[in-house]
Design an enzyme around this catalytic site. Structure first.
Site, PDB file in Angstrom:
ATOM      1  CB  SER A 104      -6.434  -2.878   3.513  1.00 10.48           C
ATOM      2  OG  SER A 104      -7.318  -3.857   4.247  1.00 10.48           O
ATOM      3  CE  LYS A 178     -10.563  -4.928   3.652  1.00 10.49           C
ATOM      4  NZ  LYS A 178      -9.582  -4.519   4.650  1.00 10.49           N
ATOM      5  CE  LYS A 246      -6.547   2.012   3.785  1.00 10.79           C
ATOM      6  NZ  LYS A 246      -5.708   0.886   4.595  1.00 10.79           N
TER       7      LYS A 246
END
Length: 303
Positions: A104, A178, A246
């Site tokens: 990711s 995502k 993140k």
């Protein structure tokens, strides 16, 4: 008869990054009959896969040598760049190889990696996943792919043991999907946590509340899995709060680049930033409940 590195369709797979998610994903590929060479920065996390039939490589370039498909499942964009380009993995690949990055990372990093690989004649698909360790072990991950349609289609049998793949668009679109997924996850975790506090503060049972609303409009995987974590106060990750932050950082950076205002995402981003800054990065992201309880001077909940 195929060689020890050759899968049931003749394609050879290298899997780089066999941590919490990567190991069960690689194990699914092995179980489907693919021959897989694995590498991990901490070799101790790759070695158990030898018992499932994997070949363990000592370096990334050794792992990808002769591979037709290279899958990366690494911590962040810097780790992907380091393994592919700084450690020489890309240089060890032959033209025609396909890299599937299931890490990711921000979309612009994915597009940059794709361009650099294309210069070497290497195909690239960004294909991050959702579903957590449970989904990785069961082979039920939601896989969001960005890249050339023909390339994604040719990889159908590689994706199948790991989950359900959907091509979202061109390069970078998988990572964008995502980020959008992680926005929904984070905001929903925050909503469930606040609801749990409201119930507890008013004298209700959090466990009974969760049971009562199951199957209604508030039903979700977050309520099912993370609501249970909150009731039982079990915050061992799962998905760590540092990784959630993140992804939220990347979502906010992308929104800013697109001149979008995302007030709900911005609010939950600020709360996760505080939670992680206070030393809770390795707690499950459902542990945001702890942060919100502390802000309300209500440590601990009642079941």
């Amino acid at each position: 008869m195929t060689s020890s590195r050759e899968g049931h369709d003749g394609r050879r797979i290298a899997f780089l990054g066999t941590g919490l998610m990567g190991a069960p994903m690689a194990r699914r590929l092995l179980g489907a009959g693919f021959a897989v060479t694995v590498w991990n920065r901490d070799a101790g996390k790759a070695e158990p896969l030898a018992g499932d039939g994997a070949i363990c490589a000592k370096t990334p370039d050794d792992a990808v040598s002769g591979a037709d498909v290279v899958i990366t499942m690494l911590t962040n964009a810097e780790a992907v760049k380091d393994v592919l380009f700084d450690r020489g993995a890309a240089d060890a690949m032959t033209p025609g190889t396909t890299v599937i990055d299931m890490s990711s990372i921000a979309p612009h990093f994915a597009r940059d990696h794709s361009a650099r690989l294309a210069d070497r004649g290497i195909h690239h698909v960004d294909a991050p996943v959702s579903g957590g360790v449970v989904g990785a072990e069961a082979g039920t991950l939601a896989i969001m792919a960005g890249g050339d349609k023909d390339v994604v289609d040719r990889l159908a049998d590689v994706f199948a043991p790991m989950g359900r793949v959907t091509r979202v668009g061109p390069g970078g679109a998988g990572q964008l999907a995502k980020l959008a997924n992680q926005q929904i996850v984070a905001v929903t975790i925050g909503a469930v946590a606040e609801a749990m506090m409201l119930i507890e503060a008013g004298g209700g049972s959090q466990a009974a509340f969760r049971d009562a609303i199951r199957g209604g409009f508030a039903e979700s995987r977050i309520l099912e899995l993370h609501g249970k974590r909150m009731v039982e106060r079990q915050f061992t990750p799962g998905g760590s709060s540092s990784n959630q932050l993140k992804d939220l950082n990347a979502a906010m950076e992308t929104a800013n680049a697109l001149s979008l205002s995302l007030p709900l995402t911005a609010t939950v981003h600020a709360e996760f930033s505080e939670f992680v800054a206070n030393g809770n990065g390795e707690k499950d992201h459902s542990g945001l409940l702890l942060h919100l309880e502390e802000k309300n001077a209500r440590p601990g909940g009642k079941k």
